[in-house]
Design a protein around this motif. Sequence first.
Motif, PDB file in Angstrom:
ATOM      1  N   HIS A 121      -4.060 -12.336-102.017  1.00 21.34           N
ATOM      2  CA  HIS A 121      -4.307 -13.764-101.775  1.00 21.34           C
ATOM      3  C   HIS A 121      -5.064 -14.476-102.883  1.00 21.34           C
ATOM      4  O   HIS A 121      -5.014 -15.694-102.973  1.00 21.34           O
ATOM      5  CB  HIS A 121      -5.023 -13.945-100.438  1.00 21.34           C
ATOM      6  CG  HIS A 121      -4.071 -13.942 -99.294  1.00 21.34           C
ATOM      7  ND1 HIS A 121      -3.420 -15.077 -98.872  1.00 21.34           N
ATOM      8  CD2 HIS A 121      -3.625 -12.937 -98.507  1.00 21.34           C
ATOM      9  CE1 HIS A 121      -2.625 -14.774 -97.863  1.00 21.34           C
ATOM     10  NE2 HIS A 121      -2.724 -13.484 -97.624  1.00 21.34           N
ATOM     11  N   ARG A 208     -17.963 -22.585-101.696  1.00 20.66           N
ATOM     12  CA  ARG A 208     -18.497 -21.531-102.565  1.00 20.66           C
ATOM     13  C   ARG A 208     -18.478 -22.030-104.005  1.00 20.66           C
ATOM     14  O   ARG A 208     -17.731 -22.956-104.337  1.00 20.66           O
ATOM     15  CB  ARG A 208     -17.658 -20.258-102.418  1.00 20.66           C
ATOM     16  CG  ARG A 208     -17.981 -19.503-101.141  1.00 20.66           C
ATOM     17  CD  ARG A 208     -17.209 -18.208-101.061  1.00 20.66           C
ATOM     18  NE  ARG A 208     -15.782 -18.452-101.025  1.00 20.66           N
ATOM     19  CZ  ARG A 208     -14.859 -17.621-101.503  1.00 20.66           C
ATOM     20  NH1 ARG A 208     -15.213 -16.492-102.055  1.00 20.66           N
ATOM     21  NH2 ARG A 208     -13.586 -17.915-101.424  1.00 20.66           N
ATOM     22  N   LYS A 211     -15.350 -23.216-105.911  1.00 13.86           N
ATOM     23  CA  LYS A 211     -14.685 -24.486-105.547  1.00 13.86           C
ATOM     24  C   LYS A 211     -15.214 -25.679-106.349  1.00 13.86           C
ATOM     25  O   LYS A 211     -14.650 -26.756-106.288  1.00 13.86           O
ATOM     26  CB  LYS A 211     -14.853 -24.766-104.046  1.00 13.86           C
ATOM     27  CG  LYS A 211     -14.300 -23.686-103.148  1.00 13.86           C
ATOM     28  CD  LYS A 211     -12.790 -23.587-103.260  1.00 13.86           C
ATOM     29  CE  LYS A 211     -12.262 -22.413-102.445  1.00 13.86           C
ATOM     30  NZ  LYS A 211     -10.827 -22.232-102.531  1.00 13.86           N
ATOM     31  N   GLU A 282      -8.110 -20.613-108.531  1.00  7.54           N
ATOM     32  CA  GLU A 282      -7.426 -20.840-107.243  1.00  7.54           C
ATOM     33  C   GLU A 282      -6.048 -20.212-107.350  1.00  7.54           C
ATOM     34  O   GLU A 282      -5.223 -20.630-108.166  1.00  7.54           O
ATOM     35  CB  GLU A 282      -7.302 -22.351-107.013  1.00  7.54           C
ATOM     36  CG  GLU A 282      -7.067 -22.794-105.601  1.00  7.54           C
ATOM     37  CD  GLU A 282      -8.280 -22.651-104.699  1.00  7.54           C
ATOM     38  OE1 GLU A 282      -8.214 -21.827-103.783  1.00  7.54           O
ATOM     39  OE2 GLU A 282      -9.288 -23.346-104.908  1.00  7.54           O
TER      40      GLU A 282
HETATM   41  O1  GMT Z   1     -11.629 -19.123-101.329  1.00  6.83           O
HETATM   42  C1  GMT Z   1     -10.739 -19.402-100.567  1.00  6.83           C
HETATM   43  O2  GMT Z   1     -10.077 -20.412-100.660  1.00  6.83           O
HETATM   44  C2  GMT Z   1     -10.435 -18.427 -99.463  1.00  6.83           C
HETATM   45  C3  GMT Z   1      -9.447 -17.447 -99.954  1.00  6.83           C
HETATM   46  C4  GMT Z   1      -9.090 -16.440 -98.901  1.00  6.83           C
HETATM   47  O3  GMT Z   1      -8.878 -15.338 -99.299  1.00  6.83           O
HETATM   48  O4  GMT Z   1      -9.017 -16.691 -97.721  1.00  6.83           O
HETATM   49  O5  GMT Z   1      -8.310 -18.180-100.416  1.00  6.83           O
HETATM   50  C5  GMT Z   1      -7.390 -17.554-101.256  1.00  6.83           C
HETATM   51  O6  GMT Z   1      -6.191 -17.391-100.501  1.00  6.83           O
HETATM   52  C6  GMT Z   1      -5.564 -18.620-100.110  1.00  6.83           C
HETATM   53  C7  GMT Z   1      -4.357 -18.282 -99.244  1.00  6.83           C
HETATM   54  O7  GMT Z   1      -3.414 -17.521 -99.918  1.00  6.83           O
HETATM   55  C8  GMT Z   1      -5.176 -19.417-101.365  1.00  6.83           C
HETATM   56  O8  GMT Z   1      -4.547 -20.625-100.996  1.00  6.83           O
HETATM   57  C9  GMT Z   1      -6.458 -19.729-102.176  1.00  6.83           C
HETATM   58  O9  GMT Z   1      -6.074 -20.380-103.365  1.00  6.83           O
HETATM   59  C10 GMT Z   1      -7.167 -18.429-102.507  1.00  6.83           C
HETATM   60  N1  GMT Z   1      -8.472 -18.760-103.103  1.00  6.83           N
HETATM   61  C11 GMT Z   1      -8.753 -18.492-104.404  1.00  6.83           C
HETATM   62  O10 GMT Z   1      -7.969 -17.969-105.167  1.00  6.83           O
HETATM   63  C12 GMT Z   1     -10.109 -18.924-104.847  1.00  6.83           C
END
Ligand code: GMT
Length: 378
Positions: A121, A208, A211, A282
């Motif tokens: 993810h 966090r 972001k 991201e």
């Molecule tokens: O930091 C977050 O946004 C949470 C994190 C998670 O693991 O729940 O998000 C990640 O997975 C999401 C769903 O696939 C992606 O849309 C986000 O971009 C990703 N976050 C990062 O890469 C920071």
Amino acid sequence: MKIGIVCYPTFGGSGVVATELGLELSKRGHEIHFITYNQPVRLELVSNNVHYHEVNVPEYPLFHYQPYELALSSKLVDMVKLHGIEILHVHYAIPHAYAAYMAKKMLIEENIYVPIVTTLHGTDITLVGSHPFYRPAVTFSINKSDAVTAVSQSLKDDTLRLFDIKNEINVVSNFIDLDKHDCKFTDCQRSLMAKENERIITHISNLRPVKRVEDVIEVFYNIQKEMPAKLMLVGEGPERERIEARCMELGIYNKVAFLGKSNEIDKILCFSDLFLLPSQSESFGLAALEAMASSVPVISSNTGGIPEVNIHGVSGFLSDVGDIADMTKNALYILGDDDRLKTFKENARQTALKFDVHTIVPQYEKIYEDTLAKCLVL
Ligand code: GMT
């Protein structure tokens, strides 16, 4: 198919994707078993073919760290045997892929073969997973999965760059149920959020450092100098106190609504004019896709997988990480003219159509079918 889904049950993107995937698969006739330590936040109802099995980790004073992986792998073994689960789909590599591998090995001892699909993810690869303390275990569990998917091409590239991966990685984008973002709220509900003449700017995240919420505040500060505006900050996290202090320092505290963890994201987005996502990194940016599905244009950084979602000059604009001046310029361009805003709103929704749940979920079904077929041959 009987599918076991392992995920984090929280508001984070990976848990949301896993839950929405399970719900859609159940609508398509599959029997779904969520296995995690709390009922996933977006899982409101369990039904005949949607089940939730809680992983309990009993406290034991000897343990400085309670062994969640051990409890999870034991629970997986029990649930596979009890419910005849045919395939396990684990979301977020740490520690889920590792625990699933242990469960698979234990089940083989009992002549049961259950293949594992691992979905990467983002932070499980880019932030946490690649830390030297975790890297060997993460590499091992990715390579031992029967199928691996990543939520964007960018995340696939990062995974291949950061780890020694022997397995094929399939890109399966995150998705959105567009029907859930058909703004059906009334204007009087909008009036609870802002005055009629105020533009509504929104940011949703786990607050966090990755972001860069401080950039959200700086961009909003610049916007509100030029036009009446309100900022909706949705989510909870370690940056909140610092951000509140900065809002007070800038004298904009009364223009910022700290909404915390919310189950009304669709309503908030329905009335939003602009979404800000200036992240440092991201992998995909599910929050941006949710905004676009609600016809909200996005001002974002151009990092990771975001450019695969937010199309520059169409659904919004991309800027270099930390380029507040450029983000402000783009935001004012979109918000400064009603007709232009309307066009960007329509484009945002149009761009989101590419990620329709009905297009993406069959890709996962195909992966399950191919994986099961491959494992039967072995
Ligand atoms: O930091 C977050 O946004 C949470 C994190 C998670 O693991 O729940 O998000 C990640 O997975 C999401 C769903 O696939 C992606 O849309 C986000 O971009 C990703 N976050 C990062 O890469 C920071």
